[in-house]
Design a protein around this motif. Structure first.
Motif, PDB file in Angstrom:
ATOM      1  N   LEU A   7       0.851  -1.185   0.000  1.00 12.00           N
ATOM      2  CA  LEU A   7       0.000   0.000   0.000  1.00 12.00           C
ATOM      3  C   LEU A   7       0.889   1.238   0.000  1.00 12.00           C
ATOM      4  O   LEU A   7       1.732   1.402   0.882  1.00 12.00           O
ATOM      5  N   VAL A   8       0.689   2.103  -0.994  1.00  8.19           N
ATOM      6  CA  VAL A   8       1.417   3.371  -1.092  1.00  8.19           C
ATOM      7  C   VAL A   8       0.499   4.476  -0.590  1.00  8.19           C
ATOM      8  O   VAL A   8      -0.604   4.658  -1.112  1.00  8.19           O
ATOM      9  N   VAL A   9       0.948   5.216   0.414  1.00  5.55           N
ATOM     10  CA  VAL A   9       0.139   6.292   0.995  1.00  5.55           C
ATOM     11  C   VAL A   9       0.894   7.604   0.837  1.00  5.55           C
ATOM     12  O   VAL A   9       1.919   7.836   1.479  1.00  5.55           O
ATOM     13  N   ASP A  10       0.387   8.477  -0.031  1.00  4.35           N
ATOM     14  CA  ASP A  10       1.051   9.758  -0.302  1.00  4.35           C
ATOM     15  C   ASP A  10       0.009  10.712  -0.852  1.00  4.35           C
ATOM     16  O   ASP A  10      -0.854  10.315  -1.641  1.00  4.35           O
ATOM     17  N   ASP A  11       0.080  11.995  -0.439  1.00  9.42           N
ATOM     18  CA  ASP A  11      -0.921  12.949  -0.909  1.00  9.42           C
ATOM     19  C   ASP A  11      -0.631  13.469  -2.312  1.00  9.42           C
ATOM     20  O   ASP A  11      -1.413  14.247  -2.858  1.00  9.42           O
ATOM     21  N   ILE A  18       2.906   6.666 -10.186  1.00  8.96           N
ATOM     22  CA  ILE A  18       4.226   6.275 -10.696  1.00  8.96           C
ATOM     23  C   ILE A  18       4.759   5.077  -9.906  1.00  8.96           C
ATOM     24  O   ILE A  18       5.264   4.100 -10.481  1.00  8.96           O
ATOM     25  N   LEU A  19       4.650   5.154  -8.584  1.00 11.50           N
ATOM     26  CA  LEU A  19       5.125   4.047  -7.753  1.00 11.50           C
ATOM     27  C   LEU A  19       4.298   2.786  -8.003  1.00 11.50           C
ATOM     28  O   LEU A  19       4.843   1.682  -8.096  1.00 11.50           O
ATOM     29  N   LYS A  20       3.003   2.948  -8.119  1.00 13.83           N
ATOM     30  CA  LYS A  20       2.120   1.807  -8.394  1.00 13.83           C
ATOM     31  C   LYS A  20       2.512   1.132  -9.701  1.00 13.83           C
ATOM     32  O   LYS A  20       2.677  -0.100  -9.757  1.00 13.83           O
ATOM     33  N   PHE A  21       2.695   1.922 -10.754  1.00 16.92           N
ATOM     34  CA  PHE A  21       3.032   1.376 -12.072  1.00 16.92           C
ATOM     35  C   PHE A  21       4.347   0.595 -12.027  1.00 16.92           C
ATOM     36  O   PHE A  21       4.440  -0.534 -12.515  1.00 16.92           O
ATOM     37  N   ASN A  22       5.360   1.186 -11.411  1.00 13.06           N
ATOM     38  CA  ASN A  22       6.680   0.560 -11.406  1.00 13.06           C
ATOM     39  C   ASN A  22       6.749  -0.651 -10.478  1.00 13.06           C
ATOM     40  O   ASN A  22       7.422  -1.641 -10.803  1.00 13.06           O
ATOM     41  N   LEU A  23       6.078  -0.593  -9.358  1.00 11.08           N
ATOM     42  CA  LEU A  23       6.075  -1.746  -8.452  1.00 11.08           C
ATOM     43  C   LEU A  23       5.257  -2.899  -9.033  1.00 11.08           C
ATOM     44  O   LEU A  23       5.615  -4.074  -8.858  1.00 11.08           O
ATOM     45  N   THR A  32      -3.195   2.210  -3.664  1.00 15.32           N
ATOM     46  CA  THR A  32      -2.752   3.546  -3.274  1.00 15.32           C
ATOM     47  C   THR A  32      -3.830   4.244  -2.452  1.00 15.32           C
ATOM     48  O   THR A  32      -5.016   3.933  -2.548  1.00 15.32           O
ATOM     49  N   ALA A  33      -3.382   5.181  -1.629  1.00 13.56           N
ATOM     50  CA  ALA A  33      -4.284   6.048  -0.866  1.00 13.56           C
ATOM     51  C   ALA A  33      -3.634   7.420  -0.816  1.00 13.56           C
ATOM     52  O   ALA A  33      -2.411   7.530  -0.725  1.00 13.56           O
ATOM     53  N   ASN A  34      -4.435   8.470  -0.880  1.00 12.17           N
ATOM     54  CA  ASN A  34      -3.895   9.832  -0.912  1.00 12.17           C
ATOM     55  C   ASN A  34      -3.956  10.554   0.427  1.00 12.17           C
ATOM     56  O   ASN A  34      -3.725  11.755   0.505  1.00 12.17           O
ATOM     57  N   SER A  35      -4.258   9.807   1.477  1.00  9.92           N
ATOM     58  CA  SER A  35      -4.213  10.362   2.830  1.00  9.92           C
ATOM     59  C   SER A  35      -4.193   9.209   3.821  1.00  9.92           C
ATOM     60  O   SER A  35      -4.598   8.082   3.489  1.00  9.92           O
TER      61      SER A  35
END
Length: 228
Positions: A7-11, A18-23, A32-35
């Motif tokens: 799980l990538v958490v970044d606003d 980008i991280l989702k695509f490459n991972l 992913t989550a934005n908060s």
């Protein structure tokens, strides 16, 4: 795809994508989550790793990490902080909260992938802390005494049957492929057939009686323990 969930958490939405695509190109399952608030609505215990930004809205990455480490269901999940803050104090704070690594922005994607692989490799080599007793209804597995009972009557299991049941009970609802089970339970064996898993599952189902139906086959994927 492999079975690791991240799980990538970044606003920063673009950075998340980008991280989702490459991972995902490396074979990981990625959400992913934005908060932190959005992330905390997820079933976090199902993830194998969190990439967590420090500087977010009302709930910072540090605060979210502190919340997760206080919860028995999520305390084991490795955390990599990703942040523009790279002072010594911030780094120390992150590690004191139980972070497994710390990456400062800007970073290269190759660096992120390398660190993700390293953290997952370390966490896989460390056995999870187990509660002394786990179970479902009257089915009880005692990890310290290595015993299984149903309605207080002991059920004689082989070592491998015990380890399979322990793995499934600790991760109710999670599907484990045959490859997962072989690597976790038969890791020291030189050569073991996938069929070995099926034979042990069949015997285990019979031995635990009515609870045998809770060990469900997901065709093409593997096995899981499903509560009624």
């Amino acid at each position: 795809m492999n079975d690791y969930r991240i799980l990538v958490v970044d606003d920063e939405e673009d950075l998340c994508e980008i991280l989702k695509f490459n991972l995902e190109n490396e074979g990981y399952w990625v959400d992913t989550a934005n908060s932190a608030e959005e992330a905390l609505k997820s079933d976090l215990k199902t993830y194998d790793l969190l990439l967590l930004d420090v500087m977010m809205g009302e709930i910072s990455g540090f605060k979210m990490a502190s919340m997760l480490k206080k919860n028995k269901q999520t305390a084991r999940i490795p955390i990599i902080f990703i942040t523009a803050k790279d002072t010594e104090n911030d780094t120390v704070t992150g590690f004191n909260l139980g972070a497994d690594d710390y990456i400062s922005k800007p970073f290269s994607l190759r660096e992120v992938i390398a660190r993700v692989k390293a953290v997952l490799r370390r966490s896989a080599s460390q056995p999870d802390r187990q509660p002394e007793q786990i179970g479902y209804k009257s089915l009880v597995l005692d990890t310290s005494k290595k015993k299984v009972s149903i309605d207080n009557e002991e059920v004689p299991l082989t070592k491998k049957e015990f380890e399979i049941l322990s793995l499934l009970l600790q991760n109710k609802g999670r599907v484990f492929s045959r490859e997962d089970m072989l690597s976790k339970i038969w890791s020291d064996e030189v050569y073991v057939l996938d069929r070995t898993i099926d034979v042990n599952i069949t015997r285990l189902r019979k031995k635990i009686g009515a609870y045998g139906k809770c060990i469900v086959t997901r065709l093409g994927y593997g096995y899981c323990f499903e509560a009624d």
